[in-house]
Write a protein that holds these residues in place. Structure first.
Motif, short mmCIF file in Angstrom:
data_model
loop_
_atom_site.label_atom_id
_atom_site.label_comp_id
_atom_site.label_asym_id
_atom_site.label_seq_id
_atom_site.Cartn_x
_atom_site.Cartn_y
_atom_site.Cartn_z
N ASP A 199 -4.56 0.01 4.66
CA ASP A 199 -4.58 1.15 3.49
C ASP A 199 -2.90 1.72 3.64
O ASP A 199 -2.58 2.11 2.59
CB ASP A 199 -5.37 2.32 4.04
CG ASP A 199 -6.85 1.95 3.90
OD1 ASP A 199 -7.13 0.88 3.09
OD2 ASP A 199 -7.73 2.44 4.45
N ALA A 200 -2.34 1.88 4.88
CA ALA A 200 -1.07 2.24 4.48
C ALA A 200 0.01 1.40 4.10
O ALA A 200 0.91 1.78 3.35
CB ALA A 200 -0.44 2.44 6.13
N VAL A 201 -0.33 0.02 4.20
CA VAL A 201 0.33 -1.02 3.50
C VAL A 201 0.28 -0.85 2.02
O VAL A 201 1.15 -0.91 1.36
CB VAL A 201 0.17 -2.40 4.23
CG1 VAL A 201 0.99 -3.59 3.24
CG2 VAL A 201 0.36 -2.44 5.71
N ARG A 202 -0.81 -0.97 1.83
CA ARG A 202 -0.94 -0.93 0.20
C ARG A 202 -0.65 0.60 -0.34
O ARG A 202 0.09 0.34 -1.49
CB ARG A 202 -2.66 -0.81 -0.14
CG ARG A 202 -3.21 -2.12 0.36
CD ARG A 202 -4.69 -2.05 -0.02
NE ARG A 202 -5.35 -3.26 0.44
CZ ARG A 202 -6.43 -3.18 1.59
NH1 ARG A 202 -6.53 -2.10 2.31
NH2 ARG A 202 -6.84 -4.34 1.93
N ALA A 203 -0.56 1.60 0.20
CA ALA A 203 0.12 2.85 -0.23
C ALA A 203 1.59 2.67 -0.22
O ALA A 203 2.16 3.25 -1.13
CB ALA A 203 -0.37 3.73 0.75
N ALA A 204 2.05 2.04 0.60
CA ALA A 204 3.66 1.65 0.46
C ALA A 204 4.15 0.97 -0.80
O ALA A 204 5.36 1.07 -1.24
CB ALA A 204 4.16 0.86 1.77
N ASP A 205 3.03 0.17 -1.32
CA ASP A 205 3.41 -0.56 -2.81
C ASP A 205 4.71 -1.35 -2.81
O ASP A 205 5.29 -1.50 -3.88
CB ASP A 205 3.34 0.52 -3.70
CG ASP A 205 2.99 -0.05 -5.39
OD1 ASP A 205 2.36 -1.02 -5.08
OD2 ASP A 205 3.44 0.50 -6.27
N LEU A 206 4.85 -2.24 -1.75
CA LEU A 206 6.06 -3.02 -1.75
C LEU A 206 5.56 -4.33 -1.71
O LEU A 206 6.12 -5.27 -2.29
CB LEU A 206 6.88 -2.77 -0.68
CG LEU A 206 8.22 -3.55 -0.52
CD1 LEU A 206 8.89 -3.27 -1.65
CD2 LEU A 206 8.86 -3.49 0.81
N LEU A 207 4.49 -4.60 -1.02
CA LEU A 207 3.85 -6.35 -0.95
C LEU A 207 2.70 -6.35 -2.01
O LEU A 207 2.05 -5.25 -2.15
CB LEU A 207 3.24 -6.41 0.41
CG LEU A 207 4.15 -6.36 1.57
CD1 LEU A 207 3.55 -6.80 3.06
CD2 LEU A 207 5.57 -7.18 1.41
N ASP A 208 2.81 -7.28 -2.51
CA ASP A 208 1.34 -7.70 -3.33
C ASP A 208 0.54 -8.60 -2.69
O ASP A 208 0.83 -9.81 -2.38
CB ASP A 208 2.15 -8.42 -4.55
CG ASP A 208 0.94 -9.10 -5.64
OD1 ASP A 208 -0.21 -8.73 -5.40
OD2 ASP A 208 1.31 -9.81 -6.64
N LEU A 209 -0.62 -7.98 -2.44
CA LEU A 209 -1.61 -8.42 -1.50
C LEU A 209 -2.14 -9.75 -2.03
O LEU A 209 -3.08 -10.33 -1.45
CB LEU A 209 -2.49 -7.56 -0.50
CG LEU A 209 -1.47 -6.66 0.40
CD1 LEU A 209 -2.66 -5.74 1.01
CD2 LEU A 209 -0.42 -7.28 1.04
N SER A 210 -2.07 -9.79 -3.34
CA SER A 210 -3.01 -10.71 -4.04
C SER A 210 -2.27 -12.08 -3.91
O SER A 210 -2.71 -13.04 -4.59
CB SER A 210 -3.12 -10.52 -5.65
OG SER A 210 -1.95 -10.37 -6.20
N ARG A 211 -0.95 -12.05 -3.52
CA ARG A 211 0.12 -13.13 -3.32
C ARG A 211 0.18 -13.40 -1.63
O ARG A 211 0.14 -12.65 -0.88
CB ARG A 211 1.42 -12.97 -3.91
CG ARG A 211 1.28 -12.80 -5.59
CD ARG A 211 2.65 -12.47 -6.19
NE ARG A 211 3.65 -13.71 -5.81
CZ ARG A 211 4.74 -12.99 -4.95
NH1 ARG A 211 4.73 -11.84 -4.55
NH2 ARG A 211 5.62 -14.07 -4.47
N PRO A 212 0.30 -14.94 -1.51
CA PRO A 212 0.53 -15.08 -0.05
C PRO A 212 1.65 -14.33 0.64
O PRO A 212 2.58 -13.88 -0.03
CB PRO A 212 0.92 -16.46 -0.10
CG PRO A 212 0.25 -17.00 -1.51
CD PRO A 212 0.54 -16.03 -2.34
N VAL A 213 1.04 -13.98 1.83
CA VAL A 213 1.94 -13.16 2.81
C VAL A 213 2.21 -13.73 4.03
O VAL A 213 1.36 -14.66 4.54
CB VAL A 213 1.42 -11.87 3.00
CG1 VAL A 213 1.89 -10.83 4.00
CG2 VAL A 213 1.15 -10.86 1.55
N GLY A 214 3.38 -13.58 4.67
CA GLY A 214 3.63 -14.13 5.97
C GLY A 214 3.36 -12.86 6.94
O GLY A 214 4.06 -11.65 6.83
N LEU A 215 2.43 -12.97 7.65
CA LEU A 215 1.70 -11.89 8.71
C LEU A 215 2.46 -12.20 9.76
O LEU A 215 2.07 -13.51 10.55
CB LEU A 215 0.46 -12.06 8.81
CG LEU A 215 -0.28 -11.31 9.74
CD1 LEU A 215 0.02 -9.54 9.87
CD2 LEU A 215 -1.77 -11.34 9.90
#
Length: 271
Positions: free
Chosen positions: A143-159
């Motif tokens: 939720d905090a990551v989404r609120a930061a609004d820097l990453l687009d979690l609908s696209r691939p991410v390197g975790l």
């Protein structure tokens, strides 16, 4: 509690209690640690002198793994439990491949966040941010990551979960934590993970080391190769699979004993 933009107080830092991030900084030769951290780190090194070389080997793994994932076209990274910033941070590695790469760092330690604030004051901070969240509460973290609004979690991410899961006890449900994080990411995302192990050290050495960390702010839970491999269930492992960190796609011939370094690492793709 430290909040983004807030001040860090001495009480927040808890300088009288050893902290794994500051101990790790000491292993790497850093100066962002307190006497209690150095004393605990020296006790750990007395029990297992390879701690310092293992920490450095893990940094090398992180560099190669992030570089590999970035080379596969991943241009956004979520690095959880980043630790105190030092040379070869995830954003530096990723941006060497793609200057537009975006990175969100997550940690719950005030001193890490304080240093990250300084890091964010540099050039290019618009593509990098740091948030405070606890890995043990992955839904809140997301939720905090989404609120930061820097990453687009609908696209691939390197975790990136480098040398952090061994600070979670079994009752913290580390496999559930990783599964929750991966469930929130789309196909094509990659997991970069390294994890400490006691596979190569005698039981008495393991017990001495874990005793040191039991007095710190987080425990140290070494897991076997099979247990580390289980974090990748359902994912497609990149070659060479789960190996000790110096053996993961090395740039040069590994040194003797590289197959017994007390840290496993691997990278995998979410299908």
């Amino acid at each position: 509690m430290w909040e983004p933009g807030g001040a860090v107080t001495a009480a927040d830092l808890r300088p009288d209690i050893p902290h794994p991030a500051r101990m790790y900084d000491y292993y790497l030769g850093g100066k962002d640690n307190f006497p209690a951290d150095r004393a605990a780190a020296e006790k750990a090194l007395a029990a297992n002198p390879e701690f310092r070389s293992t920490a450095r080997a893990n940094r090398g793994f992180l560099t190669r793994a992030v570089r590999r994932v970035a080379g596969l076209g991943i241009d956004q990274f979520l690095d959880i439990g980043t630790g105190i910033p030092t040379a070869g941070n995830t954003h530096e590695i990723a941006r060497a491949a793609d200057p537009g790469a975006r990175v969100v760092y997550v940690d719950n330690d005030p001193i890490v966040l304080s240093h990250a604030r300084a890091l964010m004051a540099g050039a290019g901070r618009g593509h990098t941010t740091v948030i405070q969240a606890d890995l043990r509460r992955p839904s809140e973290l997301l939720d905090a990551v989404r609120a930061a609004d820097l990453l687009d979690l609908s696209r691939p991410v390197g975790l990136v979960l480098a040398a952090v899961l061994h600070f979670l006890r079994d009752e913290d449900q580390p496999y559930r934590v990783v599964a929750t994080l991966l469930d929130a990411l789309p196909a094509g995302s990659h997991l970069v993970l390294s994890h400490g192990t006691a596979d190569f050290i005698p039981a008495e050495v393991r017990d001495r080391v874990t005793g040191v960390y039991d007095k710190a702010t987080a425990p140290l839970v070494g897991r076997s190769r099979a247990e580390v491999r289980a974090f990748f269930d359902g994912l497609d492992l990149l070659d060479p699979g789960v190996v000790t960190v110096p053996l993961w796609q090395p740039d040069t011939d590994p040194a003797p004993g590289a197959d017994r370094v007390s840290m496993y690492g691997a990278v995998a793709r979410k299908p």
